[in-house]
Design an enzyme around this catalytic site. Structure first.
Site, PDB file in Angstrom:
ATOM      1  N   GLY A  92       3.153   2.486  10.869  1.00 45.24           N
ATOM      2  CA  GLY A  92       2.965   1.691  12.084  1.00 45.24           C
ATOM      3  C   GLY A  92       2.785   0.215  11.775  1.00 45.24           C
ATOM      4  O   GLY A  92       3.417  -0.640  12.385  1.00 45.24           O
ATOM      5  N   ALA A  93       1.928  -0.065  10.808  1.00 46.71           N
ATOM      6  CA  ALA A  93       1.625  -1.450  10.484  1.00 46.71           C
ATOM      7  C   ALA A  93       0.822  -1.496   9.203  1.00 46.71           C
ATOM      8  O   ALA A  93       0.395  -0.458   8.696  1.00 46.71           O
ATOM      9  CB  ALA A  93       0.819  -2.097  11.609  1.00 46.71           C
ATOM     10  N   GLU A 102      -9.720   4.300   6.327  1.00 45.94           N
ATOM     11  CA  GLU A 102      -8.891   4.745   7.449  1.00 45.94           C
ATOM     12  C   GLU A 102      -9.691   5.484   8.522  1.00 45.94           C
ATOM     13  O   GLU A 102      -9.545   5.217   9.708  1.00 45.94           O
ATOM     14  CB  GLU A 102      -7.713   5.579   6.951  1.00 45.94           C
ATOM     15  CG  GLU A 102      -6.707   4.800   6.100  1.00 45.94           C
ATOM     16  CD  GLU A 102      -6.191   3.528   6.758  1.00 45.94           C
ATOM     17  OE1 GLU A 102      -6.336   3.364   7.983  1.00 45.94           O
ATOM     18  OE2 GLU A 102      -5.641   2.673   6.025  1.00 45.94           O
ATOM     19  N   GLU A 105       0.859  -1.181   0.000  1.00 41.92           N
ATOM     20  CA  GLU A 105       0.000   0.000   0.000  1.00 41.92           C
ATOM     21  C   GLU A 105       0.898   1.234   0.000  1.00 41.92           C
ATOM     22  O   GLU A 105       1.839   1.285   0.783  1.00 41.92           O
ATOM     23  CB  GLU A 105      -0.904   0.040   1.233  1.00 41.92           C
ATOM     24  CG  GLU A 105      -1.889   1.186   1.140  1.00 41.92           C
ATOM     25  CD  GLU A 105      -2.874   1.253   2.318  1.00 41.92           C
ATOM     26  OE1 GLU A 105      -2.822   0.393   3.211  1.00 41.92           O
ATOM     27  OE2 GLU A 105      -3.664   2.198   2.333  1.00 41.92           O
ATOM     28  N   HIS A 161      -9.450  -3.661  10.057  1.00 44.73           N
ATOM     29  CA  HIS A 161      -9.379  -3.458   8.610  1.00 44.73           C
ATOM     30  C   HIS A 161      -9.844  -4.687   7.843  1.00 44.73           C
ATOM     31  O   HIS A 161     -10.242  -4.583   6.682  1.00 44.73           O
ATOM     32  CB  HIS A 161      -7.932  -3.167   8.170  1.00 44.73           C
ATOM     33  CG  HIS A 161      -7.591  -1.707   8.073  1.00 44.73           C
ATOM     34  ND1 HIS A 161      -8.404  -0.786   7.482  1.00 44.73           N
ATOM     35  CD2 HIS A 161      -6.478  -1.022   8.465  1.00 44.73           C
ATOM     36  CE1 HIS A 161      -7.821   0.421   7.521  1.00 44.73           C
ATOM     37  NE2 HIS A 161      -6.652   0.298   8.124  1.00 44.73           N
ATOM     38  N   HIS A 187      -6.586  -1.920  15.238  1.00 46.51           N
ATOM     39  CA  HIS A 187      -6.783  -1.202  13.973  1.00 46.51           C
ATOM     40  C   HIS A 187      -6.576  -2.140  12.764  1.00 46.51           C
ATOM     41  O   HIS A 187      -7.433  -2.247  11.901  1.00 46.51           O
ATOM     42  CB  HIS A 187      -5.816  -0.025  13.928  1.00 46.51           C
ATOM     43  CG  HIS A 187      -5.924   0.809  12.697  1.00 46.51           C
ATOM     44  ND1 HIS A 187      -6.535   2.037  12.688  1.00 46.51           N
ATOM     45  CD2 HIS A 187      -5.485   0.606  11.427  1.00 46.51           C
ATOM     46  CE1 HIS A 187      -6.480   2.554  11.478  1.00 46.51           C
ATOM     47  NE2 HIS A 187      -5.834   1.704  10.687  1.00 46.51           N
ATOM     48  N   GLU A 188      -5.457  -2.810  12.730  1.00 38.88           N
ATOM     49  CA  GLU A 188      -5.169  -3.659  11.561  1.00 38.88           C
ATOM     50  C   GLU A 188      -6.150  -4.812  11.486  1.00 38.88           C
ATOM     51  O   GLU A 188      -6.586  -5.206  10.402  1.00 38.88           O
ATOM     52  CB  GLU A 188      -3.725  -4.171  11.580  1.00 38.88           C
ATOM     53  CG  GLU A 188      -2.640  -3.099  11.705  1.00 38.88           C
ATOM     54  CD  GLU A 188      -2.787  -1.907  10.769  1.00 38.88           C
ATOM     55  OE1 GLU A 188      -3.374  -2.059   9.682  1.00 38.88           O
ATOM     56  OE2 GLU A 188      -2.335  -0.802  11.146  1.00 38.88           O
ATOM     57  N   GLU A 244      -2.281  -3.827   7.027  1.00 35.45           N
ATOM     58  CA  GLU A 244      -3.353  -4.799   7.185  1.00 35.45           C
ATOM     59  C   GLU A 244      -3.446  -5.856   6.092  1.00 35.45           C
ATOM     60  O   GLU A 244      -4.540  -6.399   5.865  1.00 35.45           O
ATOM     61  CB  GLU A 244      -4.674  -4.037   7.252  1.00 35.45           C
ATOM     62  CG  GLU A 244      -5.150  -3.384   5.934  1.00 35.45           C
ATOM     63  CD  GLU A 244      -4.761  -1.914   5.758  1.00 35.45           C
ATOM     64  OE1 GLU A 244      -3.766  -1.490   6.394  1.00 35.45           O
ATOM     65  OE2 GLU A 244      -5.428  -1.208   4.989  1.00 35.45           O
ATOM     66  N   ASN A 245      -2.358  -6.214   5.418  1.00 33.34           N
ATOM     67  CA  ASN A 245      -2.412  -7.224   4.363  1.00 33.34           C
ATOM     68  C   ASN A 245      -3.311  -8.395   4.772  1.00 33.34           C
ATOM     69  O   ASN A 245      -3.239  -8.867   5.893  1.00 33.34           O
ATOM     70  CB  ASN A 245      -1.013  -7.798   4.103  1.00 33.34           C
ATOM     71  CG  ASN A 245       0.027  -6.716   4.014  1.00 33.34           C
ATOM     72  OD1 ASN A 245      -0.071  -5.830   3.188  1.00 33.34           O
ATOM     73  ND2 ASN A 245       1.006  -6.746   4.917  1.00 33.34           N
TER      74      ASN A 245
HETATM   75  N1  B3K Z   1      -2.950   1.078   5.681  1.00 36.57           N
HETATM   76  C1  B3K Z   1      -1.652   1.233   6.279  1.00 36.57           C
HETATM   77  C2  B3K Z   1      -0.922   2.412   5.772  1.00 36.57           C
HETATM   78  C3  B3K Z   1      -0.111   2.197   4.555  1.00 36.57           C
HETATM   79  C4  B3K Z   1       0.762   3.363   4.262  1.00 36.57           C
HETATM   80  C5  B3K Z   1       1.182   3.533   2.881  1.00 36.57           C
HETATM   81  N2  B3K Z   1       2.040   4.671   2.685  1.00 36.57           N
HETATM   82  C6  B3K Z   1      -1.708   1.322   7.756  1.00 36.57           C
HETATM   83  C7  B3K Z   1      -3.022   1.527   8.353  1.00 36.57           C
HETATM   84  O1  B3K Z   1      -3.583   2.594   8.323  1.00 36.57           O
HETATM   85  O2  B3K Z   1      -3.565   0.586   8.880  1.00 36.57           O
HETATM   86 ZN    ZN Z   2      -5.477   1.874   8.744  1.00 37.71          ZN
END
Ligand code: B3K
Ligand code: ZN
Length: 883
Positions: free
Chosen positions: A265-266, A324, A125, A305, A301-302, A268-269
């Site tokens: 921070g992290a 987000e 991402e 997602h 949070h992750e 969410e794959n």
């Molecule tokens: N979705 C990711 C953020 C990715 C950042 C790309 N530059 C983290 C999050 O908001 O969960």
């Molecule tokens: Zn997020």
């Protein structure tokens, strides 16, 4: 001037001409390269003209082979440039095979496939997948992935990707392979791969429908034993989403991997979250209470997602806040349920004001849903995340938890498995509750921080209180014209004893005492409250019910009254912040004086209230941050703010010494360390008392601090004292700092704390020390955590020293933006944003900041990321075209 970057516009969106149903990837990983073999099942979208070319995104790839339906493509049949592979003529349906060669070991941008420590990992991402293979790298192309990874068995015994492992085997020559299949179609940004020699902490979660999910957290072996808290948090998050929203995990395997080098921070794959170690690793001796809370929040949070972002994903990157903002809101609800809701709310608002309000007042201002961008990575902002979460919070305030839940249910019923827009979310909320949210939609389009002004009139004859509410959003860099928004204003009225009164509007039946929500829709709107026997004190915008600035002409007495009595904990805190800000801003103007008695008295009463929650007391007694004060000034007086705040801090330390010492003693926490709200609140208050006692400046303060430091048995207490020691030029303090670095040299996260306290130091020579630390053997410009801990913390957190009047702070920052841009553009661009606010400072500083921007602008080769930030920062204001 360097060339203005090309913009992508929301209004230019068109559906993808070609769709991909299946993706088969084979990764052949080696220490000095990786080969990626991709096989795509492609079909032309319905209604797309047959002559539409196939355009696949790809950057910094070496194309080794290209085959269409099994036949090698001759050179003339396709075109390659630095951003894409184009094939002019393709059949309706076909299989495309692409082999690319990449160099993960040289990937310092940390986008795509890269190496961190001894492992391979990915970050796709927003647009990292195109750095792995040629692909329509956009979120509305959703495909099923089968991924085979081959690598050296000894170096990389663990090979992970999304979904479930379906096969594995020996690849000869000491190599092995594993195949993963993800049953859920997903956009390329959710693809992930990890290969390494990793420790695995396993657990299991059973869902309400009886499915067993295998949970696993992978770390480097040295971090074994530091994942208990993360695992507990994950299980709590899973349970919470089941209980609160009826949402179950849809996977058989939920994997989390912690890596040292990570831009954010992290991530969410799907089924394979990749985390910055900072948000996974914890033990009382290495992590603070704040770290524990952040880990729980980010893990939540992750995980959340998986529904809000992954099952229902984005049509395009302009919709980023759709996932987000919503997921931050869900994370906030989760955290509030796990701890003290009022404390969490205060912290959220503090962050919003520290990060988002300034963004709105800068050339980077943009709506929750931006209209255009050059580099999407520049838009992972406080506005998209935090203001986005406030927008979701306002739906919740307007519809209530049940109405909000109905809306979310409708959203999933309609859009599960789709790539959608913010309008789709709004429509689900409106339809499920049968309400008109047409005007509410403006929160997505309009940037800027609205100002809500309230005046009131009380008629003792009729017992009517007339409240006049008006709203006005000042123009922002991106949008000169603003329209009235739909704003929920939560209101309470207090009688002279400090009790809540019923808020009954004209024509309504009796109602119970307490908060009610007024819906402000017009530029000016009048509300009449009836049935009052005396003039009440209004408590406005309770719980911070909207992301606005509220203006009401409170007297000092009314604020002190609310600070003592408001039943809304948030507004009690807010009244205290207003009181303190008022004093401090007056001092900035006229120079510091003695602290007013009524203020010290209010502090004293709060500090000695036996019934009060220590966590809330600590919040109430924390002075407004320098940045928050700065936001309230026309022209920011950095030094005036710093000196005034320091003066008040020292005054509190001196004048309330007895009470502070008592609070210090009473809030000692004994026994095993527990990161629960009660113990955390006590440590917080005790450490705040220590801060004030230290600020008093006498020898007792330093002594106490050294003792506190030496007796500390957890990182929270250690850091509270070390932060103060880092302010002190005394040899004992310096010796402790040195010993700390020695002791923790093998622990990157702890060493980051050591860099950070020095970067934030109040010492007169703080800047010289920061400069020296950039040459420290442990400083590593390739590691984002380290850069943030030293350079980011200094330039963004140590306002007073960074904004030295000689401008050397800006030169330092510009040098680092340029140096980092060649390593990691995302990190460089984030840092550069600090300079974008140059118009907010006095002429000398403003000019020096602009000069620094111009110097960056002149550099021969800048990344798109930095170029966009610089171009926006230097763009003349007030005469722009908008689209
Ligand atoms: N979705 C990711 C953020 C990715 C950042 C790309 N530059 C983290 C999050 O908001 O969960
Ligand atoms: Zn997020």
């Amino acid at each position: 001037m360097s060339q203005a970057p090309t913009l992508v516009h929301l209004s230019d969106y068109t559906a993808p001409p070609y769709l991909v149903d299946e993706v088969e990837l084979e990764f052949d990983l080696h220490d000095d390269h990786a080969l990626v073999h991709s096989r795509l099942s492609v079909r032309r979208g319905a209604g797309v003209a047959p002559e539409a070319p196939l355009v696949l995104d790809g950057e910094e790839l070496v194309l080794e082979a290209l085959r269409l339906d099994g036949a090698a493509m001759p050179e003339g049949r396709y075109r390659l440039d630095e951003a894409a592979l184009t094939i002019e003529e393709v059949p309706d349906r076909f299989t495309l095979e692409v082999i690319t060669r990449i160099r993960p070991q040289d990937n310092t941008r940390l986008e795509g496939l890269y190496r961190s420590g001894g492992m391979f990992c990915t970050q796709c991402e927003a647009e990292g997948f195109r750095r792995i293979t040629y692909f329509p790298d956009r979120p509305d192309v959703m495909a099923r992935y089968t991924v085979t990874i081959a690598a050296d068995r000894d170096g990389y015994p663990i090979l992970l990707s999304n979904g479930n492992p379906v096969a594995s085997g020996d690849a000869g020559a000491g190599r092995h392979w594993v195949r993963w299949r993800d049953p859920f179609p997903k956009p390329s940004y959710l693809f992930a791969l990890v290969a390494g020699d990793l420790h695995c902490h396993e657990d299991c979660h059973t869902t309400p429908s009886g499915r067993d999910i295998r949970l696993a957290i992978y770390t480097e072996h040295t971090n074994a034993g530091r994942t208990e808290h993360a695992m507990r948090s994950l299980k709590a998050a899973m349970r919470w989403d089941e209980d609160t929203y009826g949402l179950e995990c849809d996977l058989d395997n939920y994997l989390v991997v912690a890596v040292d080098d990570f831009n954010m921070g992290a991530m969410e794959n799907k089924g394979l979250n990749i985390f910055n170690t900072q948000y996974i690793l914890a033990r009382p001796e290495i992590a603070t209470d704040a770290d524990y809370a952040n880990i729980e929040a980010v893990i939540g949070h992750e995980y959340f997602h998986n529904w809000t972002g992954n099952r229902v994903t984005l049509r395009d990157w302009f919709q980023l806040s759709l996932k987000e903002g919503l997921t931050v809101f869900r994370e906030q609800q989760f955290s509030a349920d796990r701890g003290s809701p009022a404390v969490r709310r205060i912290q959220e608002v503090r962050t919003l004001r520290a990060a988002q309000f300034p963004e709105d007042a800068s050339p980077m201002a943009h709506p929750v849903r931006p209209q255009s961008y050059a580099e999407i990575n520049n838009f992972y902002t406080a506005t998209v995340y935090m203001k986005g979460a406030e927008v979701i919070g306002m739906y919740h305030t307007l519809l209530g938890q049940d109405g909000f839940r109905r809306g979310l249910d409708r959203y999933f019923q309609r859009h599960d498995g789709q790539a959608v827009t913010c309008e789709d979310f709004l429509a689900a909320m409106a339809d499920a509750n049968d309400v008109d949210l047409g005007q509410f939609a403006r929160w997505y389009h309009q940037s800027g921080t609205p100002v809500v002004t309230v005046t009131d009139e009380f008629d003792p004859q009729t017992g009517h209180l007339t409240l006049m509410l008006s709203q006005h959003t000042p123009p922002t860099a991106d949008q000169p014209e603003k329209q009235p928004l739909h704003i929920p204003v939560a209101l309470g009225l207090l009688d002279t004893d400090g009790h809540d009164l019923p808020v009954r509007l004209s024509g309504e039946d009796e109602r119970a005492a307490g908060t009610r929500v007024l819906e402000l829709r017009e530029a000016e709107q009048r509300f009449v409250v009836e049935g009052l026997s005396q003039r009440p004190v209004p408590s406005l915008l309770r719980g911070f019910s909207a992301p606005v600035r509220l203006e009401y002409d409170y007297s000092d007495e009314s604020l002190a009254f609310l600070f003592a009595n408001d039943s809304d904990d948030f507004n009690r805190w807010e009244a205290g912040q207003r009181l303190a800000s008022r004093i401090l801003l007056r001092w900035v103007d006229r120079g510091p004086e003695d602290a007013p008695e009524y203020f010290l008295e209010a502090f004293r009463r709060t500090l000695t209230d036996p019934a009060a929650d220590p966590a809330l007391v600590a919040e109430a007694l924390t002075l407004p941050a320098e940045g928050y004060l700065a936001e309230q000034m026309e022209v920011i007086d950095v030094a005036g703010i710093h000196h005034s705040r320091e003066h008040l801090r020292a005054e509190i330390g001196r004048r309330l010494g007895t009470e502070l010492r008592k609070a210090y003693d009473d809030n000692r926490v004994t026994g095993t360390y527990r990161p629960d709200p009660v113990d955390m609140g006590r440590r917080r208050l005790r450490n705040l008392a220590l801060d004030y006692l230290f600020a008093a400046g006498d020898s007792d303060g330093l002594e106490r601090c050294l003792t506190h430091y030496r007796e500390a048995d957890n990182m929270t207490d250690t850091m509270a004292a070390l932060t103060l020691l880092a302010d002190s030029p005394m040899p004992e303090a310096e010796a402790e700092l040195e010993a700390f670095a020695e002791r923790w040299q093998a622990d990157p996260l702890v060493l980051d704390k050591w860099f950070r306290v020095q970067a934030l130091s109040r010492r007169e020579d703080a800047f010289e020390r920061v400069r020296a630390l950039t040459d420290h053997p442990a400083f590593d410009a390739g590691n984002p955590n380290r850069v943030r801990a030293l350079i980011g913390a200094f330039c963004q957190g140590n306002t007073y020293h960074f904004h030295r009047s000689d401008g050397s702070g800006y030169t330092f920052l510009a040098d680092w933006v340029l140096a980092l841009d060649g390593i990691n553009p995302q990190i460089a661009a984030r840092l550069a944003k600090t300079l974008s606010r140059w118009r907010r400072y006095d002429e000398g500083r403003g000019t020096a900041m602009r000069t620094a921007l111009e110097r960056i602008d002149q550099a021969p080769a800048l990344s798109k990321d930095v170029r966009e930030v610089i171009a926006r920062s230097l763009e003349p204001q007030g005469d722009k075209q908008h689209g």
